[in-house]
Design an enzyme around this catalytic site. Structure first.
Site, PDB file in Angstrom:
ATOM      1  N   ASN A  92      -1.547   2.710   3.992  1.00  0.00           N
ATOM      2  CA  ASN A  92      -2.176   2.668   2.653  1.00  0.00           C
ATOM      3  C   ASN A  92      -2.849   1.315   2.438  1.00  0.00           C
ATOM      4  OD1 ASN A  92       0.662   3.010   2.860  1.00  0.00           O
ATOM      5  ND2 ASN A  92       0.722   4.110   0.924  1.00  0.00           N
ATOM      6  N   CYS A  93      -2.160   0.263   2.901  1.00  0.00           N
ATOM      7  CA  CYS A  93      -2.632  -1.096   2.643  1.00  0.00           C
ATOM      8  C   CYS A  93      -3.962  -1.366   3.340  1.00  0.00           C
ATOM      9  CB  CYS A  93      -1.585  -2.109   3.096  1.00  0.00           C
ATOM     10  SG  CYS A  93       0.069  -1.681   2.538  1.00  0.00           S
TER      11      CYS A  93
ATOM     12  N   ARG B 257      17.726   6.173  15.018  1.00  0.00           N
ATOM     13  CA  ARG B 257      18.287   5.115  15.862  1.00  0.00           C
ATOM     14  C   ARG B 257      19.816   5.089  15.752  1.00  0.00           C
ATOM     15  NH1 ARG B 257      14.565   1.167  14.674  1.00  0.00           N
ATOM     16  NH2 ARG B 257      13.228   2.447  15.979  1.00  0.00           N
TER      17      ARG B 257
ATOM     18  N   ASN C  21      22.365   8.671  -9.033  1.00  0.00           N
ATOM     19  CA  ASN C  21      23.573   9.180  -9.699  1.00  0.00           C
ATOM     20  C   ASN C  21      23.999  10.542  -9.147  1.00  0.00           C
ATOM     21  OD1 ASN C  21      21.121  10.150 -11.034  1.00  0.00           O
ATOM     22  ND2 ASN C  21      22.503  11.214 -12.415  1.00  0.00           N
TER      23      ASN C  21
HETATM   24  P1  FAD Z   1       4.200   6.037  -0.377  1.00  0.00           P
HETATM   25  O1  FAD Z   1       3.926   5.189   0.792  1.00  0.00           O
HETATM   26  O2  FAD Z   1       3.152   6.212  -1.422  1.00  0.00           O
HETATM   27  O3  FAD Z   1       4.606   7.464   0.178  1.00  0.00           O
HETATM   28  C1  FAD Z   1       4.977   8.502  -0.658  1.00  0.00           C
HETATM   29  C2  FAD Z   1       4.551   9.811  -0.027  1.00  0.00           C
HETATM   30  O4  FAD Z   1       5.294  10.850  -0.638  1.00  0.00           O
HETATM   31  C3  FAD Z   1       3.094  10.145  -0.245  1.00  0.00           C
HETATM   32  O5  FAD Z   1       2.431  10.350   0.978  1.00  0.00           O
HETATM   33  C4  FAD Z   1       3.120  11.424  -1.083  1.00  0.00           C
HETATM   34  O6  FAD Z   1       2.108  12.341  -0.712  1.00  0.00           O
HETATM   35  C5  FAD Z   1       4.486  11.982  -0.759  1.00  0.00           C
HETATM   36  N1  FAD Z   1       5.039  12.812  -1.824  1.00  0.00           N
HETATM   37  C6  FAD Z   1       5.128  12.502  -3.144  1.00  0.00           C
HETATM   38  N2  FAD Z   1       5.733  13.499  -3.811  1.00  0.00           N
HETATM   39  C7  FAD Z   1       6.020  14.452  -2.897  1.00  0.00           C
HETATM   40  C8  FAD Z   1       6.649  15.719  -2.979  1.00  0.00           C
HETATM   41  N3  FAD Z   1       7.075  16.200  -4.151  1.00  0.00           N
HETATM   42  N4  FAD Z   1       6.811  16.446  -1.845  1.00  0.00           N
HETATM   43  C9  FAD Z   1       6.370  15.959  -0.640  1.00  0.00           C
HETATM   44  N5  FAD Z   1       5.764  14.762  -0.514  1.00  0.00           N
HETATM   45  C10 FAD Z   1       5.592  14.015  -1.626  1.00  0.00           C
HETATM   46  N6  FAD Z   1       1.779  -3.096  -0.459  1.00  0.00           N
HETATM   47  C11 FAD Z   1       1.933  -4.311   0.111  1.00  0.00           C
HETATM   48  O7  FAD Z   1       3.064  -4.800   0.210  1.00  0.00           O
HETATM   49  N7  FAD Z   1       0.848  -5.002   0.597  1.00  0.00           N
HETATM   50  C12 FAD Z   1      -0.419  -4.494   0.536  1.00  0.00           C
HETATM   51  O8  FAD Z   1      -1.378  -5.123   0.991  1.00  0.00           O
HETATM   52  C13 FAD Z   1      -0.609  -3.242  -0.088  1.00  0.00           C
HETATM   53  N8  FAD Z   1      -1.851  -2.711  -0.206  1.00  0.00           N
HETATM   54  C14 FAD Z   1      -1.995  -1.464  -0.762  1.00  0.00           C
HETATM   55  C15 FAD Z   1      -3.276  -0.930  -0.862  1.00  0.00           C
HETATM   56  C16 FAD Z   1      -3.456   0.328  -1.413  1.00  0.00           C
HETATM   57  C17 FAD Z   1      -4.842   0.896  -1.521  1.00  0.00           C
HETATM   58  C18 FAD Z   1      -2.327   1.084  -1.862  1.00  0.00           C
HETATM   59  C19 FAD Z   1      -2.498   2.460  -2.442  1.00  0.00           C
HETATM   60  C20 FAD Z   1      -1.052   0.539  -1.776  1.00  0.00           C
HETATM   61  C21 FAD Z   1      -0.873  -0.733  -1.232  1.00  0.00           C
HETATM   62  N9  FAD Z   1       0.395  -1.315  -1.139  1.00  0.00           N
HETATM   63  C22 FAD Z   1       0.541  -2.546  -0.567  1.00  0.00           C
HETATM   64  C23 FAD Z   1       1.600  -0.634  -1.675  1.00  0.00           C
HETATM   65  C24 FAD Z   1       2.370   0.101  -0.596  1.00  0.00           C
HETATM   66  O9  FAD Z   1       1.500   0.956   0.071  1.00  0.00           O
HETATM   67  C25 FAD Z   1       3.508   0.876  -1.254  1.00  0.00           C
HETATM   68  O10 FAD Z   1       4.363  -0.030  -1.889  1.00  0.00           O
HETATM   69  C26 FAD Z   1       4.330   1.691  -0.267  1.00  0.00           C
HETATM   70  O11 FAD Z   1       3.519   2.578   0.447  1.00  0.00           O
HETATM   71  C27 FAD Z   1       5.414   2.469  -1.012  1.00  0.00           C
HETATM   72  O12 FAD Z   1       6.098   3.311  -0.143  1.00  0.00           O
HETATM   73  P2  FAD Z   1       6.735   4.677  -0.653  1.00  0.00           P
HETATM   74  O13 FAD Z   1       7.383   5.304   0.538  1.00  0.00           O
HETATM   75  O14 FAD Z   1       7.535   4.438  -1.866  1.00  0.00           O
HETATM   76  O15 FAD Z   1       5.503   5.551  -1.152  1.00  0.00           O
END
Ligand code: FAD
Length: 449
Positions: A41-42, A21, A279
């Site tokens: 995921n949620c 954007r 960092n």
């Molecule tokens: P993620 O969304 O986990 O994404 C990280 C991605 O990076 C993954 O797909 C992984 O495969 C990829 N990855 C990791 N390492 C590598 C690598 N080396 N190379 C390439 N790809 C890689 N939060 C809420 O606020 N409310 C809810 O109701 C809620 N319910 C949830 C229910 C479940 C079952 C789960 C599992 C989580 C829930 N959460 C909820 C938490 C929320 O999903 C996470 O806080 C959020 O997705 C975090 O975002 P992120 O981008 O940090 O990680």
């Protein structure tokens, strides 16, 4: 400008969309280890429970959509195995292109957190599941579908009474599977204080969830010749189950960053500043993998929630494009459905405040969700924590209706640095089906005077 993003779900996908954007010219590449980007995921527990019926509804964006709508190159089955910040490149192990290097001008890390799996006997069994992504949900749903078809239904054991454990317990019950929930702490749902969370525990037992509190898992053992696994608890209690859901917390998914020169916090989370910069030069990090500032007490914390991850992705993108945008911390606002009951909280709880030695006062109110003379009113248990100065530090609520808006209002007051006097003065929407002339939030403010 070439921006490489590791992880294509909450934080990574938000950063990518915001970058596009702000900058039509930037080259944006997302590397995602798994087969999906931008999935819900949620929603996974509710898909297993069949409240969400269509699997396709869990997938919010595909790489083709990312390309067509945003000109973003999202590469699936592409795991970043290391980063080299001196060379400004990442090494990628890809299903179709083998191992290759990709250079970057800016790198955004959003690898998330993975379920914690304790190193105990039998934990590798194929009857034990963790819940993180769509393949996990597919595997669990296949077993649940199979058990639900049988006349004699084997039970499930859910280990861990956090949000995911409780959501899974509810959804398995919804599928007709008997559930035992095991929690090592004296109570479930650690964001809530003990005096509040008993309401959630009652709701779970009222709906048939058997709860074992204050007991952890010692080991697992497959029962030979059968479809079941035996779970032995620390107390010696043995449970038989057709499946086990292991949901005892998450840890940052950062093994591939070891040796990169990145700084990590005491529990292995990536350290960033309020612009999401690490960092290392031109390396940003967001989401569950990072350590954040606790908005209420100013200390360091980790809050694996989707709202903060999305906001941080946006802040990183802003800064990459020269916009002075900051992430001012997380307050952990969260909400959970427990059958008919809703629990929600924001800010610090008593356990937190005591640990930090912070002085606080507490009010409890139990007003009705709306005018008691209008049908369907139910009480809300609302607890507000505040400082001697009146500053609101946290709130928790349980009830059958209207819990979400009360906690969201208080979460907003906390974000604006408000006090219990502000709670008193807030002018909130009222007509008998929705609230009372004195809203529960006002009532908490009156009592705190
Ligand atoms: P993620 O969304 O986990 O994404 C990280 C991605 O990076 C993954 O797909 C992984 O495969 C990829 N990855 C990791 N390492 C590598 C690598 N080396 N190379 C390439 N790809 C890689 N939060 C809420 O606020 N409310 C809810 O109701 C809620 N319910 C949830 C229910 C479940 C079952 C789960 C599992 C989580 C829930 N959460 C909820 C938490 C929320 O999903 C996470 O806080 C959020 O997705 C975090 O975002 P992120 O981008 O940090 O990680």
């Amino acid at each position: 400008k070439k921006v490489v993003i590791v992880g294509g779900v909450a934080g990574g996908a938000s950063a990518a969309a915001r970058l596009r954007r702000l900058d039509e010219q930037a080259e944006i590449i997302i590397f995602e280890r798994d087969g999906y980007i931008s999935f819900a995921n949620c929603g996974l527990p509710y898909y297993i429970g069949e409240t969400i019926v269509e699997r396709s509804n869990l997938i919010l964006q595909t790489p083709q959509m990312m390309l067509d709508r945003f000109n973003i190159d999202a590469r699936l089955h592409s795991e970043v195995v290391s980063i080299d910040s001196a060379k400004k490149s990442v090494t990628v192990k890809s299903a179709d292109r083998g191992v290759y290097e990709e250079s970057y001008d800016v790198l955004v890390l959003s690898p998330g957190a993975k379920p914690f799996v304790p190193p105990i006997a039998g934990v590798g069994s194929d009857k034990i599941f963790t819940v993180r992504n769509i393949p996990d949900a597919d595997r669990i749903k296949a077993v649940v579908d199979n058990i639900a078809r049988k006349k004699e239904r084997t039970a499930a054991v859910v280990i861990g009474g956090g949000f995911i454990g409780v959501e899974m317990a509810e959804n398995l019950i919804e599928r007709g599977i008997p559930v035992t929930l095991v929690e090592a702490a004296p109570h479930i749902l650690p964001p809530f204080d003990d005096d509040m969370v008993t309401l959630a525990e009652k709701e779970l037992s009222d709906h048939g969830v058997r709860m074992i509190l204050g007991d952890g898992v010692r080991e697992f053992a497959e029962i030979p010749g059968g479809d079941e696994i035996e779970v032995t608890l620390l107390s010696g209690t043995r449970l038989k189950a057709g499946m086990v859901i292991l949901a005892i917390g998450v840890k940052p998914d950062v093994d591939f960053l070891k040796g990169s020169g990145l700084q990590f916090g005491p529990r292995g989370h990536i350290i960033v500043n309020d612009r999401m910069q690490t960092n290392l030069d031109s390396v940003y990090a967001v989401g569950d993998a990072i350590q954040v500032v606790d908005f209420v007490n100013g200390g360091e914390t980790t809050i694996p929630l989707a709202g903060p991850a999305n906001k941080q992705g946006r802040v990183a993108a802003d800064n990459i494009c020269g916009i002075d945008s900051r992430f001012r911390g997380s307050q952990g606002t969260s909400i959970i459905k427990i059958f008919g009951l809703t629990g929600a909280m924001t800010g610090n709880n008593e356990r937190n405040l005591r640990r930090l030695g912070m002085a606080y006062r507490v009010v409890h109110v139990h007003p009705n969700s709306h005018a008691s003379y209008y049908p369907g009113a139910t009480p809300i248990a609302l607890k507000v924590l505040f400082a001697e100065t009146g500053k609101v530090l946290g709130a928790q609520a349980f009830g059958y209706d209207g819990v979400d808006k009360r906690i969201d209002v208080i979460a907003t007051v906390i974000r604006m640095g408000g006090t219990v006097d502000d709670l008193k003065e807030l002018e909130l929407a009222y007509a008998p089906p929705y609230s009372s002339a004195k809203d529960p939030v006002n009532m908490a403010g009156f009592l705190a005077e």
